[in-house]
Design an enzyme around this catalytic site. Structure first.
Site, mmCIF file in Angstrom:
data_model
loop_
_atom_site.group_PDB
_atom_site.id
_atom_site.type_symbol
_atom_site.label_atom_id
_atom_site.label_comp_id
_atom_site.label_asym_id
_atom_site.label_seq_id
_atom_site.Cartn_x
_atom_site.Cartn_y
_atom_site.Cartn_z
ATOM 1 C CE LYS A 10 2.945 5.974 -8.511
ATOM 2 N NZ LYS A 10 1.978 5.767 -7.404
ATOM 3 C CG ASN B 297 -0.855 1.690 -1.510
ATOM 4 O OD1 ASN B 297 0.368 1.828 -1.629
ATOM 5 N ND2 ASN B 297 -1.478 0.559 -1.847
ATOM 6 C CG ASP C 89 -7.780 -3.214 -4.475
ATOM 7 O OD1 ASP C 89 -6.619 -3.071 -4.043
ATOM 8 O OD2 ASP C 89 -8.033 -3.455 -5.672
ATOM 9 C CG ASP D 221 -12.156 3.237 -10.403
ATOM 10 O OD1 ASP D 221 -11.175 3.943 -10.116
ATOM 11 O OD2 ASP D 221 -12.353 2.773 -11.540
ATOM 12 C CB VAL D 222 -8.919 5.684 -6.088
ATOM 13 C CG1 VAL D 222 -8.742 4.741 -4.913
ATOM 14 C CG2 VAL D 222 -7.944 5.361 -7.221
ATOM 15 C CE1 TYR E 299 3.647 3.742 -10.995
ATOM 16 C CE2 TYR E 299 5.989 4.175 -11.014
ATOM 17 C CZ TYR E 299 4.867 3.705 -10.371
ATOM 18 O OH TYR E 299 4.971 3.209 -9.086
HETATM 19 N N1 LIG Z 1 5.886 -2.288 -6.450
HETATM 20 C C1 LIG Z 1 6.768 -1.330 -6.641
HETATM 21 O O1 LIG Z 1 7.951 -1.576 -6.983
HETATM 22 C C2 LIG Z 1 6.365 0.104 -6.409
HETATM 23 C C3 LIG Z 1 7.396 1.069 -6.360
HETATM 24 C C4 LIG Z 1 7.054 2.380 -6.146
HETATM 25 C C5 LIG Z 1 5.722 2.733 -5.959
HETATM 26 N N2 LIG Z 1 4.754 1.788 -6.010
HETATM 27 C C6 LIG Z 1 3.355 2.227 -5.805
HETATM 28 O O2 LIG Z 1 2.786 1.471 -4.754
HETATM 29 C C7 LIG Z 1 1.358 1.483 -4.897
HETATM 30 C C8 LIG Z 1 0.845 0.061 -4.765
HETATM 31 O O3 LIG Z 1 1.311 -0.686 -5.886
HETATM 32 P P1 LIG Z 1 1.798 -2.199 -5.776
HETATM 33 O O4 LIG Z 1 3.173 -2.250 -6.317
HETATM 34 O O5 LIG Z 1 1.519 -2.739 -4.443
HETATM 35 O O6 LIG Z 1 0.868 -2.863 -6.909
HETATM 36 P P2 LIG Z 1 -0.314 -3.922 -6.812
HETATM 37 O O7 LIG Z 1 -0.888 -3.983 -8.183
HETATM 38 O O8 LIG Z 1 0.175 -5.172 -6.210
HETATM 39 O O9 LIG Z 1 -1.355 -3.216 -5.828
HETATM 40 C C9 LIG Z 1 -2.104 -2.093 -6.244
HETATM 41 C C10 LIG Z 1 -3.560 -2.290 -5.866
HETATM 42 O O10 LIG Z 1 -4.265 -1.099 -6.284
HETATM 43 C C11 LIG Z 1 -5.505 -1.512 -6.819
HETATM 44 N N3 LIG Z 1 -6.015 -0.491 -7.738
HETATM 45 C C12 LIG Z 1 -5.526 -0.154 -8.958
HETATM 46 N N4 LIG Z 1 -6.307 0.790 -9.515
HETATM 47 C C13 LIG Z 1 -7.290 1.062 -8.631
HETATM 48 C C14 LIG Z 1 -8.385 1.947 -8.644
HETATM 49 N N5 LIG Z 1 -8.643 2.722 -9.713
HETATM 50 N N6 LIG Z 1 -9.186 1.989 -7.573
HETATM 51 C C15 LIG Z 1 -8.955 1.188 -6.504
HETATM 52 N N7 LIG Z 1 -7.933 0.317 -6.437
HETATM 53 C C16 LIG Z 1 -7.113 0.249 -7.498
HETATM 54 C C17 LIG Z 1 -5.210 -2.814 -7.537
HETATM 55 O O11 LIG Z 1 -6.392 -3.583 -7.717
HETATM 56 C C18 LIG Z 1 -4.222 -3.468 -6.586
HETATM 57 O O12 LIG Z 1 -4.866 -4.291 -5.650
HETATM 58 C C19 LIG Z 1 1.075 2.115 -6.271
HETATM 59 O O13 LIG Z 1 0.710 3.461 -6.103
HETATM 60 C C20 LIG Z 1 2.414 2.000 -6.977
HETATM 61 O O14 LIG Z 1 2.574 2.962 -7.972
HETATM 62 C C21 LIG Z 1 5.044 0.481 -6.234
#
Ligand SMILES: NC(=O)c1ccc[n+]([C@@H]2O[C@H](COP(=O)([O-])OP(=O)(O)OC[C@H]3O[C@@H](n4cnc5c(N)ncnc54)[C@H](O)[C@@H]3O)[C@@H](O)[C@H]2O)c1
Length: 278
Positions: free
Chosen positions: A160, A90, A37, A63-64, A156
């Protein structure tokens, strides 16, 4: 139920939300974890929590967007654990606003994290996983937003759709070479996580666009919607059920079927999608 004992699982974006939920579940099931992360503090906290539960875990702050860093993450994981069974790309950020007002830098950031982050994961892990020559799995997190027509979240949604598309291509290309790697795309609906808050942290703080009333209103609306989402435990039940049923499109919310079929219908009937009634 699949046996995850001793399996090696890598997860990016593991420090919060869905990634953290996956890490906790895989850990409970006896898997060994390599977690990455951007957020060193939350990642360190999770590592300590998991170690407290006797889960074997290593962490990498990265950083991804940085392909070399993702390659080193793969290298470190293979060196420490001798292989990878589940590679989960993810990490992601949210983004909202009116298409023609959103700053160019915001579009670029979202594409680089949500799409190139996955591509970097594929480029780093797939050749190494192929060399293992055994059954293993790659899961890319997209969203239900990647399957439907969206409004107010164009960067977004674009990212996606791209995440779904690249994973579909990956699945086809892996099968074409008789690979033992199976690809999946995770398309959750709303789940309360740190997504709104964490995405705000890495936006361009100096851009006046983010200070506008319309942006602030939209952000507050998005954060409220997220809060009303499916509880994490249930989302994780659905994630593992989809994975174990070998669903390529791993989905969490049945309620979104209507929106997915609406898009397909518009395509087949060659119609312009209308604003979505909520
Ligand atoms: N929460 C929802 O409703 C939802 C719905 C559909 C899809 N998603 C997807 O699920 C995935 C996880 O999101 P989440 O909802 O758990 O959010 P979150 O913010 O709780 O977790 C995402 C994590 O990714 C990390 N991150 C962000 N940019 C980064 C980078 N450049 N390099 C490394 N790490 C990085 C953040 O620090 C965070 O810890 C994402 O791809 C999001 O688009 C979430």
């Amino acid at each position: 139920m699949a046996d995850y004992k001793g399996k090696v699982v890598t997860i990016t974006g593991a420090a919060s939300g869905l990634g953290k939920g996956m890490a906790a579940r895989f850990g409970e099931k006896g898997a060994r974890l390599s977690l990455a992360d951007l957020d060193a503090e939350n990642l360190g906290r999770l590592e300590a929590e998991l170690k407290g539960k006797k889960v074997e875990v290593m962490t990498t702050v990265l950083d991804v967007r940085d392909g070399e860093a993702v390659d080193q993450f793969a290298e470190r994981t293979f060196a420490a654990f001798g292989g990878v069974d589940y590679c989960i790309n993810n990490a992601g950020v949210h983004s909202m606003g009116t298409i023609w007002r959103i700053p160019a830098a915001e579009w670029k950031k979202v594409f680089e994290i949500n799409v190139m982050g996955i591509v970097n994961g594929i480029r780093a892990f797939i050749p190494r996983m192929m060399a293992q020559d055994r059954e293993c799995f790659i899961i890319n997190t997209a969203s239900n937003a990647g399957l439907q027509v969206n409004t107010g979240i164009a960067p977004y949604a674009m990212s996606k759709h791209a995440a779904v598309s690249v994973t579909e291509s990956l699945a086809v290309e892996l099968q074409a070479v008789n690979s033992k790697i199976k690809a999946y795309v995770f398309c959750p609906g709303l789940v309360p996580t740190g997504l709104s808050y964490n995405s705000e942290k890495i936006k361009d703080q100096c851009d006046p666009y983010f200070e506008t009333e319309s942006y602030k209103k939209l952000y507050a609306y998005g954060a409220r919607l997220l809060e009303k989402g499916m509880p994490m435990d249930l989302a994780m039940d659905r994630f593992f059920a989809g994975l174990e049923a070998d669903d390529f499109y791993i989905r969490t919310h049945d309620s979104e079927e209507e929106e997915v079929s609406y898009r397909v219908r518009m395509v087949l009937e060659r119609k312009r999608p209308a604003p979505i009634a909520k």
